[in-house]
Design a protein around this motif. Sequence first.
Motif, PDB file in Angstrom:
ATOM      1  N   ALA A  43     -15.066  -3.808 -25.129  1.00 38.94           N
ATOM      2  CA  ALA A  43     -15.810  -2.963 -24.193  1.00 38.94           C
ATOM      3  C   ALA A  43     -17.008  -2.317 -24.895  1.00 38.94           C
ATOM      4  O   ALA A  43     -18.103  -2.269 -24.333  1.00 38.94           O
ATOM      5  N   LEU A  44     -16.807  -1.864 -26.117  1.00 41.53           N
ATOM      6  CA  LEU A  44     -17.897  -1.260 -26.884  1.00 41.53           C
ATOM      7  C   LEU A  44     -19.004  -2.281 -27.155  1.00 41.53           C
ATOM      8  O   LEU A  44     -20.188  -1.998 -26.960  1.00 41.53           O
ATOM      9  N   ALA A  45     -18.625  -3.479 -27.586  1.00 44.29           N
ATOM     10  CA  ALA A  45     -19.618  -4.520 -27.860  1.00 44.29           C
ATOM     11  C   ALA A  45     -20.385  -4.894 -26.591  1.00 44.29           C
ATOM     12  O   ALA A  45     -21.593  -5.104 -26.628  1.00 44.29           O
ATOM     13  N   LEU A  46     -19.692  -4.956 -25.468  1.00 46.45           N
ATOM     14  CA  LEU A  46     -20.330  -5.343 -24.209  1.00 46.45           C
ATOM     15  C   LEU A  46     -21.202  -4.227 -23.631  1.00 46.45           C
ATOM     16  O   LEU A  46     -22.012  -4.474 -22.751  1.00 46.45           O
ATOM     17  N   SER A  47     -21.058  -3.025 -24.145  1.00 45.67           N
ATOM     18  CA  SER A  47     -21.920  -1.928 -23.686  1.00 45.67           C
ATOM     19  C   SER A  47     -23.259  -1.943 -24.422  1.00 45.67           C
ATOM     20  O   SER A  47     -24.188  -1.240 -24.032  1.00 45.67           O
ATOM     21  N   VAL A  70     -11.660  -4.967 -20.199  1.00 42.86           N
ATOM     22  CA  VAL A  70     -12.845  -5.687 -20.678  1.00 42.86           C
ATOM     23  C   VAL A  70     -13.849  -5.791 -19.535  1.00 42.86           C
ATOM     24  O   VAL A  70     -13.566  -6.407 -18.508  1.00 42.86           O
ATOM     25  N   PRO A  71     -15.027  -5.160 -19.695  1.00 43.04           N
ATOM     26  CA  PRO A  71     -16.023  -5.232 -18.618  1.00 43.04           C
ATOM     27  C   PRO A  71     -16.593  -6.649 -18.486  1.00 43.04           C
ATOM     28  O   PRO A  71     -16.824  -7.337 -19.477  1.00 43.04           O
ATOM     29  N   LEU A  90     -10.386 -11.686 -16.044  1.00 41.45           N
ATOM     30  CA  LEU A  90     -11.554 -12.278 -16.694  1.00 41.45           C
ATOM     31  C   LEU A  90     -12.184 -13.407 -15.876  1.00 41.45           C
ATOM     32  O   LEU A  90     -13.197 -13.970 -16.267  1.00 41.45           O
ATOM     33  N   ARG A  91     -11.599 -13.745 -14.741  1.00 35.32           N
ATOM     34  CA  ARG A  91     -12.060 -14.921 -13.985  1.00 35.32           C
ATOM     35  C   ARG A  91     -13.473 -14.793 -13.428  1.00 35.32           C
ATOM     36  O   ARG A  91     -14.115 -15.801 -13.144  1.00 35.32           O
ATOM     37  N   ALA A  92     -13.980 -13.574 -13.300  1.00 36.96           N
ATOM     38  CA  ALA A  92     -15.347 -13.397 -12.817  1.00 36.96           C
ATOM     39  C   ALA A  92     -16.370 -13.599 -13.931  1.00 36.96           C
ATOM     40  O   ALA A  92     -17.566 -13.678 -13.671  1.00 36.96           O
ATOM     41  N   ALA A  93     -15.897 -13.713 -15.164  1.00 41.09           N
ATOM     42  CA  ALA A  93     -16.784 -13.927 -16.315  1.00 41.09           C
ATOM     43  C   ALA A  93     -17.201 -15.391 -16.377  1.00 41.09           C
ATOM     44  O   ALA A  93     -16.669 -16.247 -15.672  1.00 41.09           O
ATOM     45  N   ASP A  94     -18.144 -15.663 -17.266  1.00 40.73           N
ATOM     46  CA  ASP A  94     -18.550 -17.038 -17.558  1.00 40.73           C
ATOM     47  C   ASP A  94     -17.393 -17.678 -18.331  1.00 40.73           C
ATOM     48  O   ASP A  94     -17.129 -17.304 -19.476  1.00 40.73           O
ATOM     49  N   CYS A  95     -16.655 -18.577 -17.689  1.00 47.91           N
ATOM     50  CA  CYS A  95     -15.469 -19.191 -18.301  1.00 47.91           C
ATOM     51  C   CYS A  95     -15.705 -20.681 -18.501  1.00 47.91           C
ATOM     52  O   CYS A  95     -16.162 -21.378 -17.589  1.00 47.91           O
ATOM     53  N   LYS A  96     -15.377 -21.134 -19.684  1.00 50.89           N
ATOM     54  CA  LYS A  96     -15.503 -22.553 -20.034  1.00 50.89           C
ATOM     55  C   LYS A  96     -14.206 -22.985 -20.708  1.00 50.89           C
ATOM     56  O   LYS A  96     -13.471 -22.172 -21.248  1.00 50.89           O
ATOM     57  N   SER A  97     -13.969 -24.268 -20.724  1.00 47.59           N
ATOM     58  CA  SER A  97     -12.788 -24.802 -21.388  1.00 47.59           C
ATOM     59  C   SER A  97     -13.199 -25.748 -22.519  1.00 47.59           C
ATOM     60  O   SER A  97     -14.071 -26.590 -22.340  1.00 47.59           O
ATOM     61  N   LEU A  98     -12.562 -25.562 -23.665  1.00 48.71           N
ATOM     62  CA  LEU A  98     -12.736 -26.493 -24.778  1.00 48.71           C
ATOM     63  C   LEU A  98     -11.539 -27.439 -24.876  1.00 48.71           C
ATOM     64  O   LEU A  98     -11.523 -28.334 -25.713  1.00 48.71           O
ATOM     65  N   HIS A  99     -10.573 -27.237 -24.004  1.00 50.22           N
ATOM     66  CA  HIS A  99      -9.343 -28.027 -24.007  1.00 50.22           C
ATOM     67  C   HIS A  99      -9.654 -29.506 -23.767  1.00 50.22           C
ATOM     68  O   HIS A  99     -10.389 -29.862 -22.843  1.00 50.22           O
ATOM     69  N   ASP A 100      -9.115 -30.337 -24.621  1.00 46.82           N
ATOM     70  CA  ASP A 100      -9.247 -31.802 -24.532  1.00 46.82           C
ATOM     71  C   ASP A 100     -10.667 -32.318 -24.770  1.00 46.82           C
ATOM     72  O   ASP A 100     -10.964 -33.466 -24.445  1.00 46.82           O
TER      73      ASP A 100
END
Length: 125
Positions: A43-47, A70-71, A90-100
């Motif tokens: 939260a501090l880093a994102l502020s 976490v904002p 966290l689903r409203a955040a920019d989410c990506k997958s590195l899986h596979d």
Amino acid sequence: MPVLVSHAPADTVWAQWINESLQAAGHAVEMLPAGVDFADRLALALSGSDRVIVLVSAEHRASESDWSQVPITTALTVLRLDSVPTPAPLRAADCKSLHDLDEEEALEVLMTTIQSPQNPFSRTS
């Protein structure tokens, strides 16, 4: 621009790879293994002006309450390392997958994420 990489201790190998890849591309990186106060630190880093990457896997032991602290900002990116779903808060955040993904594909996702946090054309969203 500094990049904070938060990860579960069990995901240190992934975090180190991301750290090395970002440093090679000229980014300053700070590693943050998830501990009791990791949500406050995020939260501090994102502020401020930091970019924040949160690595999520089945090994991450954060609770829904932790994730709720976490904002959600354009500076936050969630990278899933395995098939575990992104935590609901966290689903409203920019989410990506590195899986596979192979290393080259994962590197492309990482670099695209850092250079353009809201890429609507990402194939790994």
